[in-house]
Design a protein around this motif. Structure first.
Motif, PDB file in Angstrom:
ATOM      1  N   SER A 168       0.847  -1.190   0.000  1.00 47.76           N
ATOM      2  CA  SER A 168       0.000   0.000   0.000  1.00 47.76           C
ATOM      3  C   SER A 168       0.880   1.237   0.000  1.00 47.76           C
ATOM      4  N   VAL A 169       0.352   2.293  -0.605  1.00 50.45           N
ATOM      5  CA  VAL A 169       0.960   3.622  -0.536  1.00 50.45           C
ATOM      6  C   VAL A 169      -0.104   4.542   0.049  1.00 50.45           C
ATOM      7  N   TYR A 170       0.229   5.175   1.160  1.00 49.64           N
ATOM      8  CA  TYR A 170      -0.666   6.108   1.831  1.00 49.64           C
ATOM      9  C   TYR A 170      -0.047   7.502   1.762  1.00 49.64           C
ATOM     10  N   VAL A 171      -0.747   8.449   1.146  1.00 49.11           N
ATOM     11  CA  VAL A 171      -0.258   9.820   1.001  1.00 49.11           C
ATOM     12  C   VAL A 171      -0.677  10.616   2.235  1.00 49.11           C
ATOM     13  N   TRP A 172       0.301  11.277   2.839  1.00 49.48           N
ATOM     14  CA  TRP A 172       0.058  12.047   4.059  1.00 49.48           C
ATOM     15  C   TRP A 172      -0.793  13.277   3.760  1.00 49.48           C
ATOM     16  N   GLN A 173      -1.588  13.661   4.735  1.00 49.01           N
ATOM     17  CA  GLN A 173      -2.474  14.821   4.609  1.00 49.01           C
ATOM     18  C   GLN A 173      -1.704  16.092   4.275  1.00 49.01           C
ATOM     19  N   GLN A 174      -0.556  16.328   4.916  1.00 45.53           N
ATOM     20  CA  GLN A 174       0.209  17.551   4.679  1.00 45.53           C
ATOM     21  C   GLN A 174       0.668  17.671   3.233  1.00 45.53           C
ATOM     22  N   TYR A 175       0.859  16.551   2.572  1.00 45.29           N
ATOM     23  CA  TYR A 175       1.239  16.542   1.155  1.00 45.29           C
ATOM     24  C   TYR A 175      -0.007  16.717   0.284  1.00 45.29           C
ATOM     25  N   HIS A 176      -1.054  16.012   0.639  1.00 52.83           N
ATOM     26  CA  HIS A 176      -2.296  16.027  -0.131  1.00 52.83           C
ATOM     27  C   HIS A 176      -2.918  17.425  -0.198  1.00 52.83           C
ATOM     28  N   VAL A 177      -2.867  18.171   0.914  1.00 53.44           N
ATOM     29  CA  VAL A 177      -3.524  19.483   0.956  1.00 53.44           C
ATOM     30  C   VAL A 177      -2.835  20.521   0.081  1.00 53.44           C
ATOM     31  N   ARG A 178      -1.656  20.212  -0.414  1.00 50.25           N
ATOM     32  CA  ARG A 178      -0.991  21.139  -1.334  1.00 50.25           C
ATOM     33  C   ARG A 178      -1.807  21.353  -2.609  1.00 50.25           C
ATOM     34  N   GLY A 179      -2.651  20.393  -2.963  1.00 47.14           N
ATOM     35  CA  GLY A 179      -3.613  20.581  -4.039  1.00 47.14           C
ATOM     36  C   GLY A 179      -3.166  20.211  -5.443  1.00 47.14           C
ATOM     37  N   PHE A 180      -1.911  19.837  -5.641  1.00 39.21           N
ATOM     38  CA  PHE A 180      -1.479  19.494  -6.998  1.00 39.21           C
ATOM     39  C   PHE A 180      -1.836  18.042  -7.329  1.00 39.21           C
ATOM     40  N   ALA A 181      -1.841  17.727  -8.614  1.00 38.62           N
ATOM     41  CA  ALA A 181      -2.194  16.388  -9.073  1.00 38.62           C
ATOM     42  C   ALA A 181      -1.047  15.412  -8.810  1.00 38.62           C
ATOM     43  N   TYR A 182      -1.391  14.199  -8.401  1.00 38.29           N
ATOM     44  CA  TYR A 182      -0.417  13.119  -8.247  1.00 38.29           C
ATOM     45  C   TYR A 182      -1.144  11.795  -8.375  1.00 38.29           C
ATOM     46  N   ARG A 183      -0.386  10.768  -8.664  1.00 36.80           N
ATOM     47  CA  ARG A 183      -0.884   9.388  -8.669  1.00 36.80           C
ATOM     48  C   ARG A 183       0.101   8.551  -7.864  1.00 36.80           C
ATOM     49  N   ALA A 184      -0.427   7.714  -6.984  1.00 38.22           N
ATOM     50  CA  ALA A 184       0.412   6.812  -6.199  1.00 38.22           C
ATOM     51  C   ALA A 184       0.550   5.489  -6.940  1.00 38.22           C
ATOM     52  N   TYR A 185       1.767   4.965  -6.967  1.00 42.49           N
ATOM     53  CA  TYR A 185       2.053   3.665  -7.566  1.00 42.49           C
ATOM     54  C   TYR A 185       2.438   2.710  -6.447  1.00 42.49           C
ATOM     55  N   ALA A 186       1.942   1.462  -6.516  1.00 41.69           N
ATOM     56  CA  ALA A 186       2.262   0.452  -5.507  1.00 41.69           C
ATOM     57  C   ALA A 186       2.519  -0.885  -6.187  1.00 41.69           C
ATOM     58  N   GLY A 187       3.390  -1.685  -5.592  1.00 39.50           N
ATOM     59  CA  GLY A 187       3.685  -3.012  -6.123  1.00 39.50           C
ATOM     60  C   GLY A 187       4.530  -3.808  -5.146  1.00 39.50           C
ATOM     61  N   ILE A 188       4.801  -5.043  -5.517  1.00 39.94           N
ATOM     62  CA  ILE A 188       5.658  -5.935  -4.741  1.00 39.94           C
ATOM     63  C   ILE A 188       6.911  -6.221  -5.560  1.00 39.94           C
ATOM     64  N   VAL A 189       8.068  -5.983  -4.945  1.00 39.66           N
ATOM     65  CA  VAL A 189       9.343  -6.264  -5.602  1.00 39.66           C
ATOM     66  C   VAL A 189       9.866  -7.591  -5.070  1.00 39.66           C
ATOM     67  N   VAL A 190      10.144  -8.521  -5.979  1.00 41.21           N
ATOM     68  CA  VAL A 190      10.700  -9.824  -5.626  1.00 41.21           C
ATOM     69  C   VAL A 190      12.198  -9.778  -5.891  1.00 41.21           C
ATOM     70  N   ARG A 191      12.992 -10.283  -4.940  1.00 40.09           N
ATOM     71  CA  ARG A 191      14.447 -10.276  -5.102  1.00 40.09           C
ATOM     72  C   ARG A 191      14.831 -10.893  -6.451  1.00 40.09           C
ATOM     73  N   GLY A 192      15.617 -10.174  -7.237  1.00 39.38           N
ATOM     74  CA  GLY A 192      16.064 -10.640  -8.541  1.00 39.38           C
ATOM     75  C   GLY A 192      15.216 -10.151  -9.700  1.00 39.38           C
ATOM     76  N   ASP A 193      14.025  -9.636  -9.447  1.00 40.97           N
ATOM     77  CA  ASP A 193      13.167  -9.091 -10.512  1.00 40.97           C
ATOM     78  C   ASP A 193      13.487  -7.622 -10.750  1.00 40.97           C
ATOM     79  N   PHE A 194      13.238  -7.171 -11.969  1.00 40.47           N
ATOM     80  CA  PHE A 194      13.495  -5.778 -12.306  1.00 40.47           C
ATOM     81  C   PHE A 194      12.238  -4.912 -12.262  1.00 40.47           C
ATOM     82  N   GLU A 195      11.085  -5.522 -12.301  1.00 41.90           N
ATOM     83  CA  GLU A 195       9.820  -4.787 -12.287  1.00 41.90           C
ATOM     84  C   GLU A 195       8.968  -5.250 -11.118  1.00 41.90           C
TER      85      GLU A 195
END
Length: 168
Positions: A93-120
């Motif tokens: 999970s990626v949780y964006v903090w309120q202090q960052y969110h209230v700045r009002g600019f557009a963003y997208r959060a990316y989340a994933g699982i990295v496995v040892r030895g994988d590149f993506e």
């Protein structure tokens, strides 16, 4: 008169207890507002995949961007059901903090699982514009060495990425 005295005593006791609870609440409320945790045996719907018995694994990673704490990355394991059936799976999970969110600019959060030895990252998921909590899709990596991974994408720019501690 005896009933009235008991009622006043009970009301005084309740008021004192409420005052103590309110006095103690700000510290714990502030901590939980910054980075909400998921307790064991909670059910989570991670991108259409329902997971039960969810617990956080590894240590969380807090990532700074634009001079402030911007988001927290966590890795979880849970018993999830997908098209192949039910199994223990990992997701992030990626949780964006309120202090960052209230700045009002557009963003997208990316989340994933990295496995040892994988590149993506596996189970990669991009959240909606300004979505504060984004889950990756649960993946069957419970027997691998994994890390929760995340970052924010802003118009033409990206934040630093964050990864949790590795769990094998």
């Amino acid at each position: 008169m005896h009933v009235l005295t008991r009622s006043i005593t009970a009301l005084t006791t309740l008021t004192a207890a409420a005052s103590l609870a309110v006095a103690a609440a700000p510290a714990s409320a502030a901590a939980s507002a910054r980075t909400p945790a998921i307790a064991p045996t909670v059910s989570v719907n991670a991108n259409g995949v329902t997971c039960t018995n969810v617990v956080q694994i590894g240590t969380k990673k807090v990532v700074a961007d634009r001079g402030m704490n911007a988001f927290t990355v966590r890795q979880f394991k849970g018993y999830c059901r997908d098209a192949k059936g039910s199994a223990w799976m990992n997701f992030a999970s990626v949780y964006v903090w309120q202090q960052y969110h209230v700045r009002g600019f557009a963003y997208r959060a990316y989340a994933g699982i990295v496995v040892r030895g994988d590149f993506e990252p596996r189970g990669f998921k991009a959240g909606a514009n300004r979505q504060r909590l984004t889950y990756s899709t649960p993946v069957r990596t419970i027997n691998d060495c994994t890390r929760g991974w995340g970052k924010l994408f802003r118009l033409g720019d990206e934040s630093r990425q964050g990864m949790t501690s590795e769990r094998c």
